[in-house]
Design an enzyme around this catalytic site. Structure first.
Site, PDB file in Angstrom:
ATOM      1  N   GLU A  86       0.829  -1.205   0.000  1.00  0.00           N
ATOM      2  CA  GLU A  86       0.000   0.000   0.000  1.00  0.00           C
ATOM      3  C   GLU A  86       0.869   1.264   0.000  1.00  0.00           C
ATOM      4  OE1 GLU A  86      -3.571  -0.843   1.798  1.00  0.00           O
ATOM      5  OE2 GLU A  86      -4.250   1.216   1.997  1.00  0.00           O
ATOM      6  N   GLU A  89       2.055   1.688  -3.551  1.00  0.00           N
ATOM      7  CA  GLU A  89       0.949   2.161  -4.389  1.00  0.00           C
ATOM      8  C   GLU A  89       0.684   3.652  -4.125  1.00  0.00           C
ATOM      9  OE1 GLU A  89      -2.777   0.264  -3.486  1.00  0.00           O
ATOM     10  OE2 GLU A  89      -3.736   1.004  -5.319  1.00  0.00           O
ATOM     11  N   CYS A 107      -8.808  -2.541   3.210  1.00  0.00           N
ATOM     12  CA  CYS A 107      -8.676  -3.777   4.006  1.00  0.00           C
ATOM     13  C   CYS A 107      -9.933  -4.122   4.791  1.00  0.00           C
ATOM     14  CB  CYS A 107      -7.447  -3.731   4.913  1.00  0.00           C
ATOM     15  SG  CYS A 107      -7.281  -2.187   5.785  1.00  0.00           S
ATOM     16  N   SER A 127      -7.573   1.241  -2.906  1.00  0.00           N
ATOM     17  CA  SER A 127      -6.297   0.547  -3.049  1.00  0.00           C
ATOM     18  C   SER A 127      -6.524  -0.820  -3.691  1.00  0.00           C
ATOM     19  CB  SER A 127      -5.673   0.368  -1.666  1.00  0.00           C
ATOM     20  OG  SER A 127      -4.614  -0.555  -1.747  1.00  0.00           O
ATOM     21  N   LYS A 162     -15.875 -10.515   6.913  1.00  0.00           N
ATOM     22  CA  LYS A 162     -14.712 -11.266   6.407  1.00  0.00           C
ATOM     23  C   LYS A 162     -15.135 -12.591   5.779  1.00  0.00           C
ATOM     24  CE  LYS A 162     -11.193  -8.606   7.156  1.00  0.00           C
ATOM     25  NZ  LYS A 162     -10.236  -8.288   6.086  1.00  0.00           N
ATOM     26  N   GLU A 165     -16.012 -11.654   2.316  1.00  0.00           N
ATOM     27  CA  GLU A 165     -14.787 -11.353   1.575  1.00  0.00           C
ATOM     28  C   GLU A 165     -14.113 -12.652   1.115  1.00  0.00           C
ATOM     29  OE1 GLU A 165     -11.602  -9.671   3.917  1.00  0.00           O
ATOM     30  OE2 GLU A 165     -10.605  -8.841   2.162  1.00  0.00           O
ATOM     31  N   GLU A 170     -12.875 -13.201  -6.676  1.00  0.00           N
ATOM     32  CA  GLU A 170     -11.515 -12.697  -6.887  1.00  0.00           C
ATOM     33  C   GLU A 170     -10.477 -13.435  -6.042  1.00  0.00           C
ATOM     34  OE1 GLU A 170     -14.222 -10.843  -6.175  1.00  0.00           O
ATOM     35  OE2 GLU A 170     -14.058  -8.812  -6.989  1.00  0.00           O
ATOM     36  N   CYS A 306     -11.558  -2.510  13.981  1.00  0.00           N
ATOM     37  CA  CYS A 306     -11.862  -3.942  14.135  1.00  0.00           C
ATOM     38  C   CYS A 306     -11.977  -4.402  15.584  1.00  0.00           C
ATOM     39  CB  CYS A 306     -10.807  -4.789  13.450  1.00  0.00           C
ATOM     40  SG  CYS A 306     -10.611  -4.426  11.713  1.00  0.00           S
TER      41      CYS A 306
END
Ligand code: SF4
Length: 370
Positions: A86, A89, A107, A127, A162, A165, A170, A306
């Site tokens: 990151e 980037e 994230c 990102s 999560k 996710e 992907e 979190c």
């Protein structure tokens, strides 16, 4: 002032995966590896007979081994990869000019799916870095790819988002999903109770090699502002302890919903925003559309980050502060402060990740019809 007890997206079907994980643990020939997110270690608290906010990482590792997991890892190691990717980037975008900014973190999967559906204009600024969980899972699956043994990878996470996710198209490799099952902190507590382990009487144990080192920067990912602080540690070239303290006190720590800070970078001033709560994200995006400029924006869907995820045992405001404190003191205790100083990173980039960084560590998100 309370942590959310419900899923922030309100749209996720919550399924309990512990039965599937027990089944995998029962299959003698199957290798079952597991990674534990930063926020989990400070939230087992009262439920298992230790103080809330106390760092129980060593005890969790010991418990998971007794439950039959073959390899136990720390998601903070994955977070170190995320920080390096990151930061790179971010600097690449910055080099292309102001119109490329800000870079939004990606994230938190509840934030990503909210942005895909409700804020299509910002999706191109998300990102491309996979979350620490997904980066680390891709690396662990790749590491065992040539072993004839069946491999199931589990992630212990602070939230149900999560699970969604891990199920995304992907993040499927040749052999299936990189993360086979996600269990929440509450599901882990249930599993520890079911197994009859007396948690508070265990001796703490260390995670496994070869992925056994992590930095303090990776650990603070679990609290709002942590990702930003970790990335700034990497980007700012002054590596002194005083510089670390300055970053910490720049205003990225603390529980407010929108925090704004300015950080010097060469002859530029970087404008940073740290946001928690999706309502606050919407508010900040509105301000950006009205002309405010930012270079880096961290968004976490759960107020406080979190540590207050919907998969964590419910706590009031004081608990939230003690969990955040627990992660900051874990950072203080780590001898490696910055992600780039984690020796594992060097060996991964010159080995397993060579020529495969894009394929294993990145993803492209697209706006979706609401
Ligand atoms: Fe999950 Fe909340 Fe953390 Fe987002 S902020 S990753 S929804 S626990």
């Amino acid at each position: 002032g309370q942590c959310a007890a419900v899923c922030p997206t309100g749209a996720i079907v919550i399924k309990n995966d512990s039965a599937r994980v027990w089944k995998a643990l029962d299959e003698k020939e199957t290798r079952v590896s597991v990674q534990i997110a930063p926020a989990v270690r400070v939230a087992l608290g009262k439920e298992l007979g230790i103080g809330d906010g106390e760092n129980a990482m060593g005890l969790i590792v010991a418990a998971l081994r007794r439950m039959g997991f073959n390899e136990v890892f720390d998601t903070s190691t994955g977070a170190d990869l995320t920080v390096l990717e990151e930061s790179a980037e971010f600097l690449a975008r910055l080099g292309k000019g102001e119109h490329e900014m800000p870079l939004f973190t990606s994230c938190c999967p509840a934030w990503v799916s909210y942005a895909e559906k409700n804020e299509p204009e910002v999706v191109k600024n998300l990102s491309t870095c996979r979350s620490p969980m997904q980066m680390f899972a891709a690396v662990i699956k790749e590491h065992h790819k040539h072993s004839p043994r069946k491999h199931v990878h589990v992630a212990v996470m602070p939230c149900t988002a999560k699970k969604a996710e891990a199920a995304r198209e992907e993040f499927r490799g040749e052999l299936g999903p990189d993360v086979d099952y996600v269990i929440t902190t509450q599901e882990l507590i249930q599993m520890i109770k079911e197994s009859g382990i007396v948690f508070s009487e265990l001796e703490p144990e260390a995670v496994d090699m070869p992925f056994g080192t992590m930095s303090g920067a990776g650990v603070i990912f679990g609290v709002t502002g942590g990702v930003t602080e970790a990335v700034l540690r990497r980007v700012i070239s002054d590596k002194s302890a005083a510089a670390l303290r300055t970053i910490a006190f720049k205003g990225v720590r603390g529980g407010e919903g929108i925090k704004v800070a300015t950080v010097k970078y060469g002859d530029r001033e970087l404008k940073i925003a740290v946001v928690s709560g999706l309502g606050n994200a919407h508010e900040l995006i509105k301000r950006i559309k009205e002309g405010e400029h930012y270079d880096f924006v961290e968004v976490m869907a759960c107020p406080g980050g979190c540590v207050c995820g919907a998969g964590q045992p419910f706590i009031l405001r004081e608990g939230k502060v003690s969990r955040a404190k627990g992660l900051y003191s874990a950072d203080k205790m780590s001898s490696i402060k910055r992600s780039e100083e984690n020796p594992l990173m060097l060996s991964l980039y010159s080995g397993l990740l060579k020529g495969r960084v894009h394929e294993l560590l990145h993803v492209h998100y697209h706006a979706k019809e609401a």
